[in-house]
Design a protein around this motif. Structure first.
Motif, PDB file in Angstrom:
ATOM      1  N   THR A 161      63.623  69.729  44.368  1.00 57.76           N
ATOM      2  CA  THR A 161      64.639  70.402  43.563  1.00 57.76           C
ATOM      3  C   THR A 161      66.021  69.904  43.962  1.00 57.76           C
ATOM      4  O   THR A 161      66.167  69.112  44.904  1.00 57.76           O
ATOM      5  CB  THR A 161      64.565  71.928  43.750  1.00 57.76           C
ATOM      6  OG1 THR A 161      64.876  72.254  45.119  1.00 57.76           O
ATOM      7  CG2 THR A 161      63.170  72.448  43.419  1.00 57.76           C
ATOM      8  N   ASP A 162      67.032  70.397  43.271  1.00 53.55           N
ATOM      9  CA  ASP A 162      68.399  69.980  43.587  1.00 53.55           C
ATOM     10  C   ASP A 162      68.844  70.459  44.961  1.00 53.55           C
ATOM     11  O   ASP A 162      69.745  69.864  45.572  1.00 53.55           O
ATOM     12  CB  ASP A 162      69.366  70.524  42.521  1.00 53.55           C
ATOM     13  CG  ASP A 162      69.107  69.917  41.151  1.00 53.55           C
ATOM     14  OD1 ASP A 162      68.566  68.792  41.105  1.00 53.55           O
ATOM     15  OD2 ASP A 162      69.419  70.566  40.138  1.00 53.55           O
ATOM     16  N   THR A 163      68.233  71.518  45.438  1.00 51.92           N
ATOM     17  CA  THR A 163      68.641  72.082  46.740  1.00 51.92           C
ATOM     18  C   THR A 163      67.652  71.789  47.850  1.00 51.92           C
ATOM     19  O   THR A 163      67.837  72.247  48.967  1.00 51.92           O
ATOM     20  CB  THR A 163      68.816  73.612  46.610  1.00 51.92           C
ATOM     21  OG1 THR A 163      67.584  74.192  46.169  1.00 51.92           O
ATOM     22  CG2 THR A 163      69.915  73.947  45.597  1.00 51.92           C
TER      23      THR A 163
END
Length: 262
Positions: A30-32
């Protein structure tokens, strides 16, 4: 020499496993960081996978496997054990289906299913998938039956078994690896088939899981949600991997114990 075999085998394993490992990694990225957000989006999105889609895929796969096993076992037993006029010609015609790209006749099959009242149905789709599994399946089962010693069958008939009784009680247990191989191939082909459902199914309620995964490709502003797509790829691959892991011993025996002999 043995070192070269190990090196080649390892290289091939990496080559074939890399796309799947990449999909697995991308599906949890994911982006995080890492998580299951992509899977949540796959199942919660308006265009994502629903329980009905999975059920449709299970129904199509079950019908395809069952139909393929029944027809190919009966045909393989007849081709392998009985002599009748035109046997070799009929067997060659069955194998000739392999030379016809199935995509070129899907429209004709769609029209035929319409005449039979089976258009836009899971049963009609399963029948089409069974037809295209038959050449390999009949070839496999014929050679599997021919690899079984004829003395087993003769002993059963001396004891009073009919042809059907001999098939069920003696021959089927003897060709179990061939049955597993045919069933596994039929499942893999039907579970992951995309083009035939795309052409033969019109109602969204009858879409299979693979069609739902493809519908998931479009996100906002026409961009492609690659992360959700990778999650869908992994979801579709897991049943195939699990089934193969459980059946791999019989599957390998199906290829090495005379199933492809002759």
């Amino acid at each position: 020499m043995r070192t070269s075999y190990y090196f080649t085998g390892t290289a091939l394993a990496i080559l074939f496993l890399f796309p799947l490992l990449w999909s697995g990694w991308a599906s949890v990225r994911t982006d995080t960081g890492f998580g299951l957000d992509n899977y949540v989006r796959l199942f919660s999105s308006a265009n994502g996978i629903r329980a009905a889609h999975v059920l449709n895929s299970v129904i199509v796969s079950a019908l395809t496997v069952a139909g393929t096993l029944v027809v190919s076992t009966s045909a393989g037993y007849a081709f392998g054990r009985f002599r009748f006029p035109g046997r070799d010609l009929l067997f060659l015609l069955t194998l000739a289906i392999l030379m016809v790209p199935y995509a070129t006749i899907l429209i004709a099959l769609y029209v035929l299913l319409g005449w039979l009242g089976l258009e836009d149905s899971l049963v009609g789709l399963s029948l089409v998938l069974i037809v295209f599994q038959l050449p390999f399946s009949v070839f496999m089962m014929r050679n599997s039956f021919e690899a079984v010693p004829i003395e087993l069958e003769e002993s059963a008939r001396v004891d009073g078994c009919s042809s059907f009784g001999t098939l069920v009680r003696i021959m089927l247990p003897a060709v179990r690896p061939g049955l597993v191989t045919v069933g596994l191939f039929a499942f893999l082909a039907s579970w992951s088939e995309f083009f035939a459902p795309l052409i033969l199914l019109n109602s969204t309620g009858k879409f299979t899981a693979i069609l739902a995964v493809v519908n998931m490709r479009t996100a906002s502003h026409g961009s492609i949600d690659y992360a959700a797509l990778e999650a869908g790829v992994v979801f579709m691959a897991v049943p195939c991997l699990v089934l193969f892991a459980f059946l791999q011993r019989s599957y390998v025996r199906g290829f090495t114990s005379g199933a492809l002999k002759g």
